[in-house]
Scaffold this motif. Structure first.
Motif, PDB file in Angstrom:
ATOM      1  N   ASN A 113       0.850  -1.193   0.000  1.00 54.11           N
ATOM      2  CA  ASN A 113       0.000   0.000   0.000  1.00 54.11           C
ATOM      3  C   ASN A 113       0.883   1.238   0.000  1.00 54.11           C
ATOM      4  N   THR A 114       0.285   2.376  -0.313  1.00 50.01           N
ATOM      5  CA  THR A 114       1.062   3.615  -0.369  1.00 50.01           C
ATOM      6  C   THR A 114       1.461   4.142   1.004  1.00 50.01           C
ATOM      7  N   HIS A 115       0.836   3.616   2.044  1.00 49.90           N
ATOM      8  CA  HIS A 115       1.160   4.069   3.401  1.00 49.90           C
ATOM      9  C   HIS A 115       1.312   2.868   4.310  1.00 49.90           C
ATOM     10  N   LEU A 116       2.189   3.009   5.290  1.00 46.98           N
ATOM     11  CA  LEU A 116       2.474   1.949   6.245  1.00 46.98           C
ATOM     12  C   LEU A 116       2.215   2.480   7.652  1.00 46.98           C
ATOM     13  N   ASP A 117       1.561   1.680   8.465  1.00 46.00           N
ATOM     14  CA  ASP A 117       1.283   2.035   9.851  1.00 46.00           C
ATOM     15  C   ASP A 117       2.581   2.439  10.556  1.00 46.00           C
TER      16      ASP A 117
END
Length: 184
Positions: A129-133
């Motif tokens: 995904n384009t963002h990671l936690d």
């Protein structure tokens, strides 16, 4: 604190690894534009067991890319150590450049990964995904730090949401590559 010995993933399921990965963070490199955004890699397994590699980034609103191939560095082991070969410059691909691509960590669902090299000069945090936690990001940074990476050099890569799906206008002249030679 003493650094741990660098380990790589063993038994990587190459078919599961294929597909698109977004660059969440990396060590800056002269091989990429400094203002690059939406950087991603797409991997596709070839019939001969090698991997087609497409690296893309957007700089100044234009898409830059380079294609190459990856192959097992040591074919007789189950270690996830690969060599990646690109030909440069991208606008006249005649000079082969080979680098290490070691999968240092991947989660059991193949959603995020830590990629490095034995020299510890390059490091990438990748995600499907384009963002990671943030918590997962920090865990990956800690893993890198524990095996001797200078994580202060990590640079987060801006990603738009949703990511660009079309290729868009291209940098057909390889301007970013020429600028990279001079560290710009």
């Amino acid at each position: 604190m003493a650094k741990e010995e660098m380990q790589v993933v063993k038994g990587l399921d190459l078919e599961r690894y294929m597909g698109r990965w977004y660059e969440i963070a990396c060590f800056p490199s002269r091989d990429q534009p400094k203002d690059g955004v939406n950087t991603r890699a797409t991997y596709a397994l070839n019939d001969d067991g090698t991997v087609n590699v497409l690296n893309e980034t957007w700089s100044g609103g234009k898409r830059s890319y380079i294609q190459g191939s990856a192959y097992k560095a040591e074919p007789n082991t189950d270690e996830a150590k690969f060599k990646v070969k690109f030909f440069v410059p991208p606008f006249l691909p005649i000079i082969p450049v080979v680098g290490d691509y070691w999968v240092l960590y991947i989660d059991q669902d193949y959603q995020y990964a830590l990629i490095g090299q034995g020299s510890r000069k390059s490091l990438w945090i990748l995600c499907r995904n384009t963002h990671l936690d943030d918590e997962i990001y920090n865990e990956l940074v800690e893993k890198a730090k524990n095996v001797g990476y200078d994580v202060s050099k990590l640079h987060k890569t801006p990603q738009s949401d949703p990511p660009p799906e079309k290729e868009g206008p291209q940098d057909t002249k390889g301007i970013w590559w020429i600028k990279s030679i001079f560290g710009k």
